[in-house]
Design a protein around this motif. Structure first.
Motif, mmCIF file in Angstrom:
data_model
loop_
_atom_site.group_PDB
_atom_site.id
_atom_site.type_symbol
_atom_site.label_atom_id
_atom_site.label_comp_id
_atom_site.label_asym_id
_atom_site.label_seq_id
_atom_site.Cartn_x
_atom_site.Cartn_y
_atom_site.Cartn_z
ATOM 1 N N ARG A 37 51.804 -19.482 29.469
ATOM 2 C CA ARG A 37 52.264 -20.499 30.417
ATOM 3 C C ARG A 37 51.883 -20.056 31.824
ATOM 4 O O ARG A 37 52.684 -19.481 32.553
ATOM 5 C CB ARG A 37 53.776 -20.671 30.298
ATOM 6 N N PRO A 38 50.638 -20.314 32.231
ATOM 7 C CA PRO A 38 50.209 -19.858 33.559
ATOM 8 C C PRO A 38 50.891 -20.640 34.669
ATOM 9 O O PRO A 38 51.386 -21.748 34.474
ATOM 10 C CB PRO A 38 48.692 -20.122 33.541
ATOM 11 N N GLY A 39 50.919 -20.040 35.856
ATOM 12 C CA GLY A 39 51.514 -20.697 37.006
ATOM 13 C C GLY A 39 52.350 -19.747 37.814
ATOM 14 O O GLY A 39 52.269 -18.527 37.661
ATOM 15 N N LEU A 40 53.173 -20.299 38.701
ATOM 16 C CA LEU A 40 54.081 -19.525 39.542
ATOM 17 C C LEU A 40 55.492 -19.736 39.029
ATOM 18 O O LEU A 40 55.958 -20.885 38.920
ATOM 19 C CB LEU A 40 53.968 -19.990 41.001
ATOM 20 N N TRP A 41 56.191 -18.633 38.733
ATOM 21 C CA TRP A 41 57.489 -18.712 38.076
ATOM 22 C C TRP A 41 58.533 -17.910 38.840
ATOM 23 O O TRP A 41 58.245 -16.844 39.366
ATOM 24 C CB TRP A 41 57.403 -18.151 36.656
ATOM 25 N N ARG A 42 59.749 -18.423 38.856
ATOM 26 C CA ARG A 42 60.901 -17.624 39.275
ATOM 27 C C ARG A 42 61.346 -16.783 38.089
ATOM 28 O O ARG A 42 61.356 -17.261 36.946
ATOM 29 C CB ARG A 42 62.052 -18.515 39.729
ATOM 30 N N MET A 43 61.714 -15.542 38.350
ATOM 31 C CA MET A 43 62.192 -14.669 37.287
ATOM 32 C C MET A 43 63.317 -15.338 36.496
ATOM 33 O O MET A 43 63.340 -15.299 35.262
ATOM 34 C CB MET A 43 62.677 -13.343 37.868
ATOM 35 N N ARG A 44 64.246 -15.952 37.198
ATOM 36 C CA ARG A 44 65.413 -16.513 36.517
ATOM 37 C C ARG A 44 65.047 -17.641 35.559
ATOM 38 O O ARG A 44 65.810 -17.965 34.647
ATOM 39 C CB ARG A 44 66.445 -16.990 37.533
ATOM 40 N N ASP A 45 63.876 -18.272 35.762
ATOM 41 C CA ASP A 45 63.449 -19.343 34.863
ATOM 42 C C ASP A 45 62.778 -18.807 33.604
ATOM 43 O O ASP A 45 62.612 -19.538 32.629
ATOM 44 C CB ASP A 45 62.492 -20.296 35.587
ATOM 45 N N LEU A 46 62.360 -17.548 33.622
ATOM 46 C CA LEU A 46 61.742 -16.922 32.459
ATOM 47 C C LEU A 46 62.715 -16.039 31.686
ATOM 48 O O LEU A 46 62.509 -15.784 30.498
ATOM 49 C CB LEU A 46 60.557 -16.054 32.900
#
Length: 264
Positions: A89-98
């Protein structure tokens, strides 16, 4: 039209590709989108040890934590899980969402002993966000941007600006990885689960599976869903794990894992 500052940062970034200055040049570009205190880039693979592509940690961070992280604690990192997930799942992620549902209670997120982004001096991070991007050779990369305690969360305009940089970050990182060549890659392919088996040698395979998910920050309900067993079975496994190891809490389980990594 992009501004002169951004154009200069992009030019400097591509001029630094393949050199030791790449990480700092990438930080200069992304700081135009949002400020941050620390950064790092890891290359992750499901079958090979991680590669440190850029170490932009504060000087206050204990180097022993990085060693423990590379010895096996990286497997508790939600960004590692995101990098080896299929499909990626490429992209920009917040830690809390992963992160798993009980991640912030599991120990890893705040441990200065195995989490290289945490130190007694810098304090617990207020937030970590990261680009997750595919690389050649079966690797994927996480470029993490972190803010220390006392700062603010990344706001939506900052996230939007950083998101807009994804094509540049991805292209430069792929090129940098290619130019580094195979000499930068681990040549061994150890079993990723071996660190858990050696740390908890007295446990059964089923108990190892539960232990790994506990350490990664999954609740009993989440573990049950992941392993397709009942919550009651998970609770029984947890009880038996603690009894076999002679401990009585999740924090002691995590400490046992820390001690194993530190003693390797």
């Amino acid at each position: 039209m992009i501004g002169a500052r951004t154009a200069q940062a992009v030019a400097g970034l591509f001029a630094s590709v393949g050199t030791s200055g790449y990480g700092a040049a990438l930080d200069r570009l992304t700081r135009i989108g949002a400020g941050f205190d620390m950064s790092c880039i890891f290359g992750f693979s499901a079958t090979r040890p991680p590669v440190v592509i850029h170490d932009g940690y504060s000087e206050t961070v204990d180097r022993r934590a990085l060693r423990s992280y590379l010895r096996g604690a990286y497997q508790l990192d939600p960004f590692y899980a995101a990098c080896i997930a299929q499909p990626l799942r490429p992209g920009l992620w917040r830690m809390r969402d992963l992160a798993p549902d009980a991640y912030y209670d599991a120990g890893f997120s705040g441990s200065h002993e195995v989490h290289p982004c945490i130190s007694d001096q810098a304090g617990t991070l207020v937030e970590e966000i990261g680009y997750v991007l595919p690389l050649p050779d079966g690797f994927a990369a996480t470029y993490s941007l972190m803010r220390n305690r006392g700062g603010a969360l990344f706001d939506q305009p900052e996230i939007d600006r950083l998101h807009g940089l994804i094509p540049i970050v991805a292209a430069s990182l792929r090129l940098h990885w290619t130019m580094l060549g195979s000499d930068s890659r681990p040549v061994t392919s150890p079993d990723p689960d071996e660190v858990f088996r050696t740390a908890f040698a007295s446990l059964t395979p089923a108990q190892h599976a539960v232990t790994k998910l506990i350490l990664r920050g999954h609740s009993n309900i989440s573990i049950a869903g992941n392993l397709d067993i009942t919550e009651g079975t998970v609770k029984q496994h947890r009880y038996n794990i603690y009894r076999r190891l002679g401990i009585s809490s999740q924090s002691e389980l995590f400490q046992r894992f820390i001690d194993h990594l530190g003693g390797q």
